[in-house]
Write an enzyme that holds these catalytic residues in place. Structure first.
Site, short mmCIF file in Angstrom:
data_model
loop_
_atom_site.label_atom_id
_atom_site.label_comp_id
_atom_site.label_asym_id
_atom_site.label_seq_id
_atom_site.Cartn_x
_atom_site.Cartn_y
_atom_site.Cartn_z
CD GLU A 46 65.04 -49.13 49.00
OE1 GLU A 46 63.98 -49.78 49.02
OE2 GLU A 46 66.16 -49.66 48.94
CG ASP A 50 57.05 -45.45 49.02
OD1 ASP A 50 56.83 -45.71 47.82
OD2 ASP A 50 56.20 -45.60 49.91
CG ASP A 119 64.35 -50.59 45.77
OD1 ASP A 119 63.15 -50.31 45.65
OD2 ASP A 119 64.77 -51.75 46.02
CD GLU A 122 60.41 -45.94 46.16
OE1 GLU A 122 59.22 -46.02 45.80
OE2 GLU A 122 60.94 -46.75 46.95
#
Length: 239
Positions: A46, A50, A119, A122
């Site tokens: 993640e 991100d 989540d 990502e």
């Protein structure tokens, strides 16, 4: 055995929606593994995903809106890159069907929880970059966000709830709102927050829930803004 077959089918469908076929399927499985299921979960993925997502959408907006300022671009990106949008995208791709969750999360319908779905999205962007490279991951993000960026309307979407409320209060010469955590329900990794928004001298307080403190504050701000505009509408300037 049946569950394994269903998971493989789900993973095949997810790859088609991503527009990318993994060479190393273990990377996709890792991206879809919640911490409640296994020690090798997707949280580190993640972190990378991100960054890939934020950079790519920032570049897309930079190219699409050459006249917007840095602040305006940041607010517009915030309207596109957030838990709600990612969870919506994951639902459209049926990502929940391919998730690996612990028994507790399965019982509480974790495969539909917005925070878990966001989540996983990502984490998948990171998995693509590990399986191929950054440019390929960027292409996947562009593929998924192209229509949303095309439809982006700065005037209606760029200002998040808290920014819009702050500007509305300043325009009326009132103090800024105060946000407070009233309650936090659940575990640290999957909490539900109850946030209050207090408009002070105006005597208005409202509460809202969200899967993160930020999300709950945004919802509370929107509710407060709605009240403010109904009770104290600004007079339009005469031309």
């Amino acid at each position: 055995m049946k569950d394994d077959v269903l998971k493989r089918q789900a993973h095949t469908a997810i790859q088609k929606k991503l527009g990318y076929a993994f060479r190393d399927m273990s990377l996709l499985r890792r991206a879809l593994t919640h911490r409640s299921h296994h020690a090798k979960h997707n949280e580190r993925f993640e972190f990378v995903g991100d960054s890939i997502l934020n950079y790519t959408v920032a570049r897309m907006l930079f190219d699409a809106f050459p006249k917007l300022t840095e602040g305006e671009l940041s607010r517009l990106r915030a309207s596109l890159v957030n838990e709600g949008v990612l969870a919506e995208m994951a639902a459209e791709m049926n990502v929940g069907d391919g998730l690996y969750l612990g028994a507790g999360e399965l019982k509480s319908s974790g495969f539909r929880r917005p925070s878990i779905l966001a989540d996983a999205m990502e984490a998948m962007f990171a998995a693509v970059s590990f399986d191929a490279d950054f440019n390929t991951a960027e292409k996947v993000v562009r593929h998924l966000f192209a229509e949303r960026v095309r439809r982006a309307d700065f005037q209606n979407q760029a200002k998040d709830g808290k920014t819009a409320l702050q500007e509305a209060l300043q325009a009326r010469r009132f103090a800024l709102p105060k946000y407070r955590i009233e309650e936090q329900i659940g575990h640290a990794d999957d909490s539900m927050f109850v946030i209050s928004c207090d408009l002070g001298e105006l005597g208005f307080v409202c509460r809202a829930k969200g899967t993160s403190r930020k999300a709950a504050e945004q919802e509370a701000a929107k509710e407060a803004l709605k009240w403010l505009e109904e009770k104290l509408p600004l007079k339009k300037k005469k031309k």
